[in-house]
Structure formats: structure tokens, C-alpha cells
Design a protein around this motif. Structure first.
Motif, PDB file in Angstrom:
ATOM      1  N   THR A 312      35.626  32.312  45.381  1.00 32.63           N
ATOM      2  CA  THR A 312      35.533  33.020  44.105  1.00 32.63           C
ATOM      3  C   THR A 312      35.808  34.499  44.351  1.00 32.63           C
ATOM      4  N   MET A 313      36.580  35.116  43.475  1.00 29.40           N
ATOM      5  CA  MET A 313      36.842  36.549  43.595  1.00 29.40           C
ATOM      6  C   MET A 313      36.278  37.287  42.389  1.00 29.40           C
ATOM      7  N   ILE A 314      35.570  38.394  42.650  1.00 34.20           N
ATOM      8  CA  ILE A 314      35.132  39.320  41.612  1.00 34.20           C
ATOM      9  C   ILE A 314      35.684  40.692  41.975  1.00 34.20           C
ATOM     10  N   GLU A 315      36.541  41.245  41.158  1.00 35.66           N
ATOM     11  CA  GLU A 315      37.030  42.597  41.434  1.00 35.66           C
ATOM     12  C   GLU A 315      35.891  43.598  41.233  1.00 35.66           C
ATOM     13  N   GLU A 316      35.906  44.652  42.033  1.00 33.46           N
ATOM     14  CA  GLU A 316      34.792  45.603  42.002  1.00 33.46           C
ATOM     15  C   GLU A 316      34.579  46.188  40.608  1.00 33.46           C
ATOM     16  N   LYS A 317      35.650  46.394  39.862  1.00 35.10           N
ATOM     17  CA  LYS A 317      35.520  46.968  38.511  1.00 35.10           C
ATOM     18  C   LYS A 317      34.757  46.036  37.567  1.00 35.10           C
ATOM     19  N   LEU A 319      32.214  44.024  38.761  1.00 32.88           N
ATOM     20  CA  LEU A 319      30.999  43.618  39.468  1.00 32.88           C
ATOM     21  C   LEU A 319      29.741  44.121  38.757  1.00 32.88           C
ATOM     22  N   THR A 320      28.859  43.194  38.407  1.00 34.92           N
ATOM     23  CA  THR A 320      27.536  43.523  37.863  1.00 34.92           C
ATOM     24  C   THR A 320      26.517  42.596  38.511  1.00 34.92           C
ATOM     25  N   MET A 321      25.248  42.953  38.397  1.00 32.38           N
ATOM     26  CA  MET A 321      24.213  42.083  38.935  1.00 32.38           C
ATOM     27  C   MET A 321      24.237  40.730  38.240  1.00 32.38           C
ATOM     28  N   GLU A 322      24.473  40.747  36.922  1.00 31.05           N
ATOM     29  CA  GLU A 322      24.419  39.504  36.146  1.00 31.05           C
ATOM     30  C   GLU A 322      25.520  38.522  36.553  1.00 31.05           C
ATOM     31  N   ASN A 323      26.776  39.033  36.662  1.00 34.14           N
ATOM     32  CA  ASN A 323      27.838  38.072  36.972  1.00 34.14           C
ATOM     33  C   ASN A 323      27.803  37.639  38.438  1.00 34.14           C
TER      34      ASN A 323
END
Length: 375
Positions: A312-317, A319-323
Motif C-alpha cells: 500500500t502506498m500513501i503519499e506524504e501529502k 498522510l494523516t493519523m486517521e488514514n
């Protein structure tokens, strides 16, 4: 074999060299190995821990922007190139290697150029999907360019390129064995616990550290986290956090092989070495590529796994605690996701990397070339 490894700056450039050095020590105990890095880099400390002889040259990188400060620093860097060339010449003359292997970083440039001028063969190991500046500048002079990632984005001399993967430690631990080692070393009881491992590179990531700290405070999982050299302020009040028994927080993880083997999910940047370790271990991962690297290569590293349905990839822009917490729970609670990732990681893995690199080093070494030239 007499070999010099050269590279540095980040662990992604250092660990391929040290892992290969460790492999050579096992199969050729009489090998003479020297590591060349910068004076103030992480490579000096890691070489010492790996029991590999280390010498430094006085070199620094260039700032790729226009300002008075950048111009001044770049002028200093130009002066250091002249100094490092003389230092490189002396080291090469004294050690007289059969071959050199560069693993990236600005320290490679002056050293390998000097090796070429002295008719000492060298090979390059490129870890990322997009070749670094050093690789591109030295490509024509290198005897061989070894690639870690199949999805290369730049044109390199086709006759010199070979996909080998990243050199890793010879063996990885089983999960239960790793958990037992952590229990004994840190006095924990992790049997049947869900373990989350997170890190943001040797320097650390402010964005990852901030989000991870919030998740740690909730105490949902047993959490192992490395905050890096620049994360000390964020984690300075650890003793005030509840659920202390539910986490291990350190500046740098020296026993990364144990922690990765024990983890149920890994949260990390997407440097090439980390990607290769995840592939080898078949571990589910949430990749947060750094936006602050040359050519945005971490994004393309992560994209390769994400498009292969292997991570899974989450881009830093985004990124939140919730996601991030949602993705962690999704992976931990769905064995079908973990199974699918493991199967797809297996499909894209490379095998026998250390053996392939060893054969290349032997083939292009000075001694071998002399024998071949004589017929």
C-alpha cells in the motif's frame, strides 16, 4: 580478492556494500576489504559495527539551487573534489584493489574517476528505479552497471546493464525466532501480539514521526519505531507517555533484520534497500515515499510495488493519523490482503543476488582480466 566498496550518505547506499562485504567474508575468508566514505557520514559508524575497515575522503555534495549560500557551498565542494582526488589516488595506490564497487552517493564520483584513470576496474550498483546522478556520470566508464529494480526509468548503456537485485543479509529469521529474540533482549512478551514496525530512514521523517507518535499514544498495537537523527525533539518526552510497555522507540534500529522478521506490518519510506527487504521477507507494508529525494525516485519505487498489488502506498501529502491507522487495521485484520501481498511479492523477487554480484566482481576484477588477456 582485494576489493574497495565506496558509497555513502544514507543507509540505502551503505547497506548494499556492507551486506556484500559480509557475504564475501564468508565465501572468501582471505579477501581484503576496504570501505571508502565521507568523513562525517553514517557509513563510518556502520562500517565499524560491521567490522569492515574504513577510510574517508574529504568530499561533499552540491546544492541544486541558486542562492549566495548555495554558490558558496558549491565552490567549497569544487575545492574538495581536488583534495579528494589526491586522497583517492593515495588510497588506491596503497591498497591496490583488484576491483572497486560503487553503491551511490557523491563520494563515489571522485573516487571511481580516479580508479578509472589508474586502470582499476569498477562496477556500479544502482538501487533505485531512476538512476542517480553518480550512476549517470560514471556509466560509460564502469565495467558493469548492476540494477536492483527492474522498472528502470532512464536509458543506460544496454550492453553494461544487468538486473541483480539488492544484496541482502544472507539469511532472514523466522517470525517466532525473531519475537523470541526481542523478548529476551528487551524483556517484552510479544507472543500472539500484533507488531507494527515503523521508521523513516536514518535521518528520520518529521511527517512520519508526528503521525506515529499520535498512534503510539493510543496504545492499540505493540509498536517498534525508529525516529532517526532529526527526530529527537519529537520523542524527547517518551517517559510521559502511557502504555510504555507497548512500544520500543529508538533513534536507529541496528537489529533491523530481527525487527522486520517479527513485524506483522511495516510502515516506512521506499528506499530501494527497504523495498528489497520487504520483497525478500514477503511482508505487508505501507510505503510513504519521501518527496525530498533526487528525481522523486522513492515514489517510483513505491509505485512499482503498489501497481504490482504487493504493498500500500500513501503519499506524504495525504498522510494523516486517521488514514494510516485505517490502513494498519485493514492489513492486520484481513488475512486475504496479507496472503495476496505475499504472493505478489514472491512474483517480483530476484534470487541469488549475492552470488550474481560475486560472479560479476570476479569476472571484471583486475586479476581475472589479466588471466583472460593472456588467453
Amino acid at each position: 580478492m582485494r576489493i574497495i566498496f565506496v558509497g555513502g550518505g544514507t543507509s540505502g547506499h551503505i547497506n548494499p556494500a556492507l551486506n556484500m562485504a559480509s557475504y564475501l567474508k564468508k565465501i572468501e575468508p582471505d579477501s581484503q576489504i576496504l570501505y571508502i566514505g565521507s568523513k562525517n557520514g553514517l557509513e563510518k559508524e556502520l562500517s565499524k559495527k560491521a567490522k569492515v575497515d574504513f577510510k574517508s575522503i574529504n568530499v561533499s555534495g552540491f546544492l541544486r539551487k541558486f542562492s549566495l549560500r548555495a554558490t558558496y557551498k558549491n565552490l567549497i565542494s569544487c575545492l574538495k573534489i581536488l583534495i579528494s582526488d589526491m586522497e583517492s589516488k593515495k588510497i588506491l595506490k596503497d591498497f591496490n584493489p583488484d576491483i572497486c564497487m560503487g553503491t551511490g552517493g557523491y563520494v563515489c564520483g571522485p573516487f571511481l574517476r580516479r580508479a578509472y584513470k589508474m586502470n582499476i576496474p569498477f562496477v556500479i550498483h544502482e538501487q533505485n528505479s531512476i538512476p542517480g546522478l553518480t550512476t549517470k556520470l560514471l556509466a560509460k566508464k564502469a565495467s558493469k552497471i548492476m540494477l536492483a529494480m527492474p522498472d528502470i526509468k532512464e536509458c543506460l548503456p544496454k550492453e553494461k546493464v544487468e538486473l541483480v537485485g539488492n544484496p541482502l543479509k544472507s539469511t532472514f529469521l523466522e517470525k517466532n525466532q525473531a519475537i523470541k529474540m526481542i523478548n529476551e533482549k528487551y524483556g517484552k512478551n510479544l507472543i500472539n501480539k500484533k507488531i507494527v514496525l515503523s521508521f523513516g530512514g536514518s535521518l528520520g521523517s518529521g511527517a512520519i514521526n508526528s503521525v506515529i507518535l499520535k498512534i503510539i499514544k493510543e496504545g492499540i498495537f505493540f509498536h517498534i519505531h525508529a525516529y532517526g537523527r532529526n527526530g529527537k525533539k519529537i520523542f524527547k518526552n517518551l517517559d510521559k507517555i502511557e502504555n510504555l510497555s507497548k512500544f520500543l522507540i529508538r533513534e536507529y534500529i541496528y537489529d533491523m533484520d530481527i525487527c522486520m522478521a517479527a513485524a506483522d506490518v511495516i510502515i516506512c519510506r521506499s528506499g530501494s534497500m527497504t523495498i528489497s527487504e520487504i520483497i525478500s521477507l514477503r511482508k505487508p507494508a505501507i510505503l510513504i515515499p519521501s518527496p525530498n529525494v533526487a528525481n522523486n525516485h522513492q515514489y517510483f519505487n513505491a509505485l512499482f510495488l503498489s501497481e504490482s498489488d504487493a504493498a500500500t502506498m500513501i503519499e506524504e501529502k495525504n498522510l494523516t493519523m486517521e488514514n494510516l491507522k485505517s490502513k494498519i487495521n485493514e492489513i492486520l485484520n484481513d488475512k486475504n490482503i496479507r496472503k495476496r501481498y505475499a504472493e505478489n511479492l514472491k512474483k517480483i523477487s530476484t534470487t541469488n543476488t549475492n552470488e550474481k554480484i560475486h560472479e560479476i566482481l570476479k569476472f571484471y576484477s583486475k586479476k581475472t582480466r589479466i588471466v583472460l588477456d593472456r588467453g
